[in-house]
Write a protein that holds these residues in place. Structure first.
Motif, PDB file in Angstrom:
ATOM      1  N   LEU A  17      57.898 -57.412 -19.064  1.00  0.00           N
ATOM      2  CA  LEU A  17      56.440 -57.284 -18.964  1.00  0.00           C
ATOM      3  C   LEU A  17      55.937 -57.760 -17.603  1.00  0.00           C
ATOM      4  CD1 LEU A  17      55.320 -58.642 -22.463  1.00  0.00           C
ATOM      5  CD2 LEU A  17      55.668 -56.250 -21.789  1.00  0.00           C
ATOM      6  N   SER A  18      54.839 -57.167 -17.155  1.00  0.00           N
ATOM      7  CA  SER A  18      54.197 -57.629 -15.926  1.00  0.00           C
ATOM      8  C   SER A  18      53.541 -58.981 -16.170  1.00  0.00           C
ATOM      9  CB  SER A  18      53.141 -56.622 -15.475  1.00  0.00           C
ATOM     10  OG  SER A  18      52.064 -56.588 -16.414  1.00  0.00           O
ATOM     11  N   HIS A  19      53.099 -59.616 -15.065  1.00  0.00           N
ATOM     12  CA  HIS A  19      52.453 -60.926 -15.185  1.00  0.00           C
ATOM     13  C   HIS A  19      51.225 -60.853 -16.089  1.00  0.00           C
ATOM     14  CE1 HIS A  19      51.025 -64.913 -14.130  1.00  0.00           C
ATOM     15  NE2 HIS A  19      49.855 -64.396 -13.793  1.00  0.00           N
ATOM     16  N   LYS A  20      50.400 -59.821 -15.916  1.00  0.00           N
ATOM     17  CA  LYS A  20      49.181 -59.672 -16.720  1.00  0.00           C
ATOM     18  C   LYS A  20      49.519 -59.443 -18.192  1.00  0.00           C
ATOM     19  CE  LYS A  20      45.316 -60.201 -14.535  1.00  0.00           C
ATOM     20  NZ  LYS A  20      44.349 -61.237 -15.039  1.00  0.00           N
ATOM     21  N   LEU A  21      50.526 -58.622 -18.455  1.00  0.00           N
ATOM     22  CA  LEU A  21      50.897 -58.364 -19.848  1.00  0.00           C
ATOM     23  C   LEU A  21      51.486 -59.614 -20.491  1.00  0.00           C
ATOM     24  CD1 LEU A  21      52.371 -54.745 -19.801  1.00  0.00           C
ATOM     25  CD2 LEU A  21      50.061 -55.511 -20.401  1.00  0.00           C
ATOM     26  N   ARG A  22      52.182 -60.424 -19.708  1.00  0.00           N
ATOM     27  CA  ARG A  22      52.689 -61.696 -20.246  1.00  0.00           C
ATOM     28  C   ARG A  22      51.537 -62.624 -20.630  1.00  0.00           C
ATOM     29  NH1 ARG A  22      58.088 -63.822 -16.996  1.00  0.00           N
ATOM     30  NH2 ARG A  22      59.345 -61.928 -17.272  1.00  0.00           N
ATOM     31  N   GLU A  23      50.493 -62.649 -19.817  1.00  0.00           N
ATOM     32  CA  GLU A  23      49.319 -63.464 -20.154  1.00  0.00           C
ATOM     33  C   GLU A  23      48.739 -63.022 -21.494  1.00  0.00           C
ATOM     34  OE1 GLU A  23      46.323 -63.465 -17.186  1.00  0.00           O
ATOM     35  OE2 GLU A  23      47.497 -64.585 -15.711  1.00  0.00           O
ATOM     36  N   ALA A  24      48.637 -61.707 -21.681  1.00  0.00           N
ATOM     37  CA  ALA A  24      48.106 -61.183 -22.944  1.00  0.00           C
ATOM     38  C   ALA A  24      49.039 -61.522 -24.096  1.00  0.00           C
ATOM     39  CB  ALA A  24      47.916 -59.672 -22.835  1.00  0.00           C
ATOM     40  N   ALA A  25      50.342 -61.373 -23.871  1.00  0.00           N
ATOM     41  CA  ALA A  25      51.323 -61.670 -24.923  1.00  0.00           C
ATOM     42  C   ALA A  25      51.289 -63.150 -25.297  1.00  0.00           C
ATOM     43  CB  ALA A  25      52.728 -61.273 -24.458  1.00  0.00           C
ATOM     44  N   ASP A  26      51.182 -64.018 -24.294  1.00  0.00           N
ATOM     45  CA  ASP A  26      51.116 -65.459 -24.566  1.00  0.00           C
ATOM     46  C   ASP A  26      49.891 -65.793 -25.413  1.00  0.00           C
ATOM     47  OD1 ASP A  26      53.408 -65.854 -23.088  1.00  0.00           O
ATOM     48  OD2 ASP A  26      52.355 -66.482 -21.263  1.00  0.00           O
ATOM     49  N   TYR A  27      48.783 -65.140 -25.127  1.00  0.00           N
ATOM     50  CA  TYR A  27      47.566 -65.392 -25.907  1.00  0.00           C
ATOM     51  C   TYR A  27      47.746 -64.925 -27.347  1.00  0.00           C
ATOM     52  CZ  TYR A  27      42.699 -65.801 -27.241  1.00  0.00           C
ATOM     53  OH  TYR A  27      41.539 -66.170 -27.891  1.00  0.00           O
TER      54      TYR A  27
END
Length: 287
Positions: A17-27
């Motif tokens: 995942l990209s950095h932005k998608l990781r942020e969404a996944a973490d949330y």
């Protein structure tokens, strides 16, 4: 049928995942109730992640839409309601002091075991057992506290087969052992937060050698998972300063039990012979 863990699906794809998608996944992982009950607009406002990013995350996780992701989150939250209430009951300490600490610790362990039972991917579990059964050799590695768990499992399996070995956590033996791996072997890694650098690198190197890689960890964000053919995120919550290994031990012992149950060999005879040799060596106390 147990409900698939959203964390399991995310863990399998997190490394790509990209950095932005990781942020969404973490949330999504950190706020399951909010994802299950609140609108996408509200989630976006709380997380500072755009609605479009959550939609892209859903597609990256192979959902038809964000709503499909949200529905799985609802199912998982619903399946956990009883578990959370049981945990709350366990954590109601009768008083202060050591008795209260026992209730808190045991309650957390019971919650981890209940979550493992409800949420583990049973198909993936069977796949892991099949790979271990077919392996020419199984090499186990666990850094720090995980090393003892690897030793325990190797001790159990050596009653029935002699091809499970624990790699030393010192530098030279690990490097030399990794060099001997082949596509017929399985490299099994146990690592918990904070993740041992050597565990992550060793998993990557084992995969480069062509070996099957099996990772047991505690979070979708574990960097070793991106190099794993099969990965399990095992609940490890604890009221203490350390991670709990109770559920991890239960899973490892289950793997051993499943290997025994589906073995075509005369396992009972193998165990009897090992016990006989232990007796001849005088390994155990006898009156």
């Amino acid at each position: 049928m147990p409900v698939e863990r959203l964390e399991t699906r995310i863990a399998r794809r997190y490394g790509g995942l990209s950095h932005k998608l990781r942020e969404a996944a973490d949330y999504v992982i950190a706020h399951p109730v909010e994802v299950a009950t609140r609108s996408l607009r509200s989630i976006s406002a709380s997380s500072s992640v755009s609605p479009a990013t959550f939609s892209r995350l859903a597609r990256a996780l192979e959902f038809d839409s964000y709503e499909s992701l949200r529905e799985l989150s609802r199912q998982v939250v619903g399946a956990q309601i009883v578990t959370f209430s049981e945990k709350a009951a366990q954590l109601r300490a009768p008083g202060e002091g050591e008795a209260a600490m026992l209730d808190r610790q045991v309650g957390a362990c019971m919650s981890n075991l209940a979550a493992l039972t409800q949420e583990i991917d049973r198909t993936q579990l069977q796949t892991a057992v099949d790979r271990l059964a077919q392996a020419r050799r199984v090499m186990l590695f666990g850094a720090f506290a995980s090393h003892g768990v690897a030793e325990h499992v190797a001790y159990l399996t050596n009653y029935i087969q002699a091809d499970w070995t624990v790699v030393s956590h010192t530098a030279t033996p690990l490097a030399a052992s990794l060099e001997t791996l082949t596509p017929e072997d399985v490299f099994l890694v146990i690592t918990k937060t904070p993740y041992a650098r050597r565990a992550v690198l060793a998993t990557r190197m084992a995969r480069e050698q062509g070996a099957s890689t099996l990772v047991l960890t505690d979070s979708h964000a574990c960097p070793a998972l991106m190099h794993a053919d099969i990965g399990f995120c095992v609940p490890s919550d604890s009221p203490q300063f350390f991670s709990s290994y109770v559920a991890t031990l239960a899973l490892m012992e289950t793997l051993v039990a499943m290997l025994v149950s589906q073995s075509q060999d005369d396992v009972s005879e193998k165990i009897r012979l090992v016990e006989e040799r232990n007796e001849r060596l005088g390994d155990f106390w006898a009156d």
